[in-house]
Scaffold this motif. Structure first.
Motif, PDB file in Angstrom:
ATOM      1  N   TYR A  45     -10.211  13.043 -10.420  1.00 50.09           N
ATOM      2  CA  TYR A  45      -9.757  14.070  -9.698  1.00 50.09           C
ATOM      3  C   TYR A  45      -9.354  15.412 -10.296  1.00 50.09           C
ATOM      4  O   TYR A  45      -8.433  16.059  -9.993  1.00 50.09           O
ATOM      5  CB  TYR A  45      -8.777  13.672  -8.449  1.00 50.09           C
ATOM      6  CG  TYR A  45      -9.124  12.446  -7.844  1.00 50.09           C
ATOM      7  CD1 TYR A  45     -10.173  12.643  -6.863  1.00 50.09           C
ATOM      8  CD2 TYR A  45      -8.376  11.381  -8.062  1.00 50.09           C
ATOM      9  CE1 TYR A  45     -10.718  11.521  -6.128  1.00 50.09           C
ATOM     10  CE2 TYR A  45      -8.939  10.129  -7.372  1.00 50.09           C
ATOM     11  CZ  TYR A  45      -9.987  10.166  -6.326  1.00 50.09           C
ATOM     12  OH  TYR A  45     -10.384   9.249  -5.650  1.00 50.09           O
ATOM     13  N   LYS A  46      -9.993  15.597 -11.529  1.00 51.08           N
ATOM     14  CA  LYS A  46      -9.846  16.813 -12.299  1.00 51.08           C
ATOM     15  C   LYS A  46     -11.046  17.509 -12.245  1.00 51.08           C
ATOM     16  O   LYS A  46     -11.995  17.380 -11.857  1.00 51.08           O
ATOM     17  CB  LYS A  46      -9.630  16.652 -13.840  1.00 51.08           C
ATOM     18  CG  LYS A  46      -8.161  15.493 -13.969  1.00 51.08           C
ATOM     19  CD  LYS A  46      -7.087  16.025 -13.589  1.00 51.08           C
ATOM     20  CE  LYS A  46      -5.976  14.963 -13.435  1.00 51.08           C
ATOM     21  NZ  LYS A  46      -4.498  15.483 -13.067  1.00 51.08           N
ATOM     22  N   GLN A  47     -11.098  19.100 -12.850  1.00 54.30           N
ATOM     23  CA  GLN A  47     -12.194  19.873 -12.611  1.00 54.30           C
ATOM     24  C   GLN A  47     -13.288  19.268 -13.264  1.00 54.30           C
ATOM     25  O   GLN A  47     -13.242  18.965 -14.658  1.00 54.30           O
ATOM     26  CB  GLN A  47     -11.801  21.095 -13.353  1.00 54.30           C
ATOM     27  CG  GLN A  47     -10.602  21.946 -12.556  1.00 54.30           C
ATOM     28  CD  GLN A  47     -10.227  23.107 -13.209  1.00 54.30           C
ATOM     29  OE1 GLN A  47     -11.124  24.091 -13.060  1.00 54.30           O
ATOM     30  NE2 GLN A  47      -9.168  23.442 -13.666  1.00 54.30           N
ATOM     31  N   ALA A 225      -9.780  16.432  -1.110  1.00 56.63           N
ATOM     32  CA  ALA A 225      -9.365  17.656  -1.227  1.00 56.63           C
ATOM     33  C   ALA A 225      -7.914  17.881  -2.009  1.00 56.63           C
ATOM     34  O   ALA A 225      -7.839  18.520  -2.968  1.00 56.63           O
ATOM     35  CB  ALA A 225      -9.464  18.776   0.016  1.00 56.63           C
ATOM     36  N   VAL A 226      -7.179  17.048  -1.360  1.00 59.20           N
ATOM     37  CA  VAL A 226      -5.615  17.045  -1.686  1.00 59.20           C
ATOM     38  C   VAL A 226      -5.722  16.553  -3.208  1.00 59.20           C
ATOM     39  O   VAL A 226      -5.064  17.118  -4.123  1.00 59.20           O
ATOM     40  CB  VAL A 226      -4.624  16.157  -0.912  1.00 59.20           C
ATOM     41  CG1 VAL A 226      -3.328  16.192  -1.360  1.00 59.20           C
ATOM     42  CG2 VAL A 226      -4.792  16.623   0.534  1.00 59.20           C
ATOM     43  N   LYS A 227      -6.311  15.636  -3.460  1.00 58.90           N
ATOM     44  CA  LYS A 227      -6.321  14.838  -4.871  1.00 58.90           C
ATOM     45  C   LYS A 227      -6.789  15.995  -5.990  1.00 58.90           C
ATOM     46  O   LYS A 227      -6.229  16.140  -6.799  1.00 58.90           O
ATOM     47  CB  LYS A 227      -7.048  13.651  -5.048  1.00 58.90           C
ATOM     48  CG  LYS A 227      -6.566  12.673  -4.052  1.00 58.90           C
ATOM     49  CD  LYS A 227      -7.497  11.338  -4.271  1.00 58.90           C
ATOM     50  CE  LYS A 227      -6.599  10.234  -3.300  1.00 58.90           C
ATOM     51  NZ  LYS A 227      -7.391   9.115  -3.179  1.00 58.90           N
ATOM     52  N   TYR A 228      -7.919  16.516  -5.649  1.00 56.14           N
ATOM     53  CA  TYR A 228      -8.557  17.479  -6.457  1.00 56.14           C
ATOM     54  C   TYR A 228      -7.659  18.887  -6.707  1.00 56.14           C
ATOM     55  O   TYR A 228      -7.596  19.199  -7.906  1.00 56.14           O
ATOM     56  CB  TYR A 228     -10.110  17.742  -5.945  1.00 56.14           C
ATOM     57  CG  TYR A 228     -11.149  16.621  -6.671  1.00 56.14           C
ATOM     58  CD1 TYR A 228     -11.353  16.545  -7.847  1.00 56.14           C
ATOM     59  CD2 TYR A 228     -11.730  15.874  -5.463  1.00 56.14           C
ATOM     60  CE1 TYR A 228     -12.383  15.754  -8.261  1.00 56.14           C
ATOM     61  CE2 TYR A 228     -12.750  14.979  -5.951  1.00 56.14           C
ATOM     62  CZ  TYR A 228     -12.877  15.063  -7.280  1.00 56.14           C
ATOM     63  OH  TYR A 228     -13.831  13.931  -7.710  1.00 56.14           O
ATOM     64  N   VAL A 229      -7.403  19.496  -5.641  1.00 49.58           N
ATOM     65  CA  VAL A 229      -6.784  20.766  -5.733  1.00 49.58           C
ATOM     66  C   VAL A 229      -5.592  20.550  -6.283  1.00 49.58           C
ATOM     67  O   VAL A 229      -4.879  21.546  -6.990  1.00 49.58           O
ATOM     68  CB  VAL A 229      -6.560  21.477  -4.298  1.00 49.58           C
ATOM     69  CG1 VAL A 229      -6.079  22.696  -4.243  1.00 49.58           C
ATOM     70  CG2 VAL A 229      -8.231  21.722  -3.626  1.00 49.58           C
TER      71      VAL A 229
END
Length: 292
Positions: A45-47, A225-229
């Motif tokens: 879950y990183k860019q 979305a929560v994990k990535y952002v």
């Protein structure tokens, strides 16, 4: 002098070793060494750009509040990633000081109740998933935000959640990857090509857009979305701004954004950042406000 050495060694198919430290939303840190797949799987879950730039790179260095990563290879010693990781941190104290600075600090009494296991398992990939489909166009005059839980489910190869905009409005949407292509016409074409090459789990962010794709479970876009952002650095969040504060548009429709005036701006990753921004409000916080 290195602080410690990992136990055992392994051979990497591309002859590149990686050292990394990644923090997740709970404040847990995955700290390890290994091959590319170890880095990618531990630093979930990183860019996606970080992982793309690191792949096969024998001299990679990246750090922010959430990730510290280095690589080495060629004729370097087998513990080169350990040595390089330790050397970079010692040479710049700010790296350690800023790491984890935007995450929750747990009370010492609570730490005993937290279970932290080293997790380097890959993100699951399903052939098809059920995804919410719908969206809303927002301007400075929008009074009502749709509850995405009211959107119907549809079958997709992967679920997508996104926000994208221009100087007057932005689109907030859910659905299949085709929705992003239809609605977010300001996304650079080479970025869309990268997403299509790895559509099952991808995260892209620039000053005007955030795109999250997932396929590890039905309706995964809601928590992905929560994990990535949550992995975005403070600087990244502060740079994600929308300039519709002074927009004359009072209402808008959930439809494709106007094509950029300069068609060349769609050919590079930085193309979507060419819009001049002023009278700003923080885009990152808007995105979090819209999460459910």
């Amino acid at each position: 002098m290195v602080s410690w050495l990992p136990k055992g060694t392994k051979e990497c198919s591309d002859n590149v070793c990686y050292g990394f430290k990644c923090i997740n939303l709970k404040g847990y840190v995955m700290y390890g060494y290994g091959c590319y797949e170890d880095f990618v799987n531990a630093c979930k879950y990183k860019q996606s750009k970080i992982k793309e730039d690191a792949k096969g790179n024998k001299n990679y260095t990246y750090y922010d509040e959430n990730v510290i990563a280095v690589s080495c290879g060629g004729d370097k010693p087998e513990n080169c990633a350990v040595i390089r990781h330790d050397s970079i941190i010692r040479s710049n104290p700010n790296i350690s000081e800023s790491f984890g600075s935007i995450h929750k600090r747990y009370d010492p009494d609570d730490v005993l109740d937290q279970k932290c296991d080293y997790d380097n398992s890959p993100i699951a990939v399903l052939p098809q998933v059920q995804c919410r489909k719908g969206g809303q166009c927002l301007t400075r005059n929008t009074k009502y935000l749709d509850d995405p839980r009211s959107y119907n489910l549809t079958t997709c190869s992967e679920c997508v959640r996104f926000v994208c905009g221009d100087n007057d409005r932005f689109m907030r949407g859910y659905g299949c990857l085709e929705e992003v292509e239809r609605i977010c016409t300001n996304i650079p074409s080479n970025v869309m090509q990268k997403i299509k090459a790895n559509p099952k789990n991808y995260f892209y962010a620039d000053k005007n857009s955030i795109i999250v794709t997932c396929s590890y479970k039905n309706d995964c876009q809601m928590d992905a979305a929560v994990k990535y952002v949550g992995s975005l650095s403070r600087d990244y969040l502060e740079s994600m701004n929308m300039n519709y504060k002074n927009s004359s548009i009072k209402t808008c429709s959930y439809e494709p954004l106007p094509q950029p005036k300069n068609a060349l701006s769609k050919t590079t990753d930085n193309g979507a950042n060419n819009i001049q921004l002023s009278g700003m409000i923080i885009f990152g916080f808007i995105f979090f406000y819209l999460l459910w």
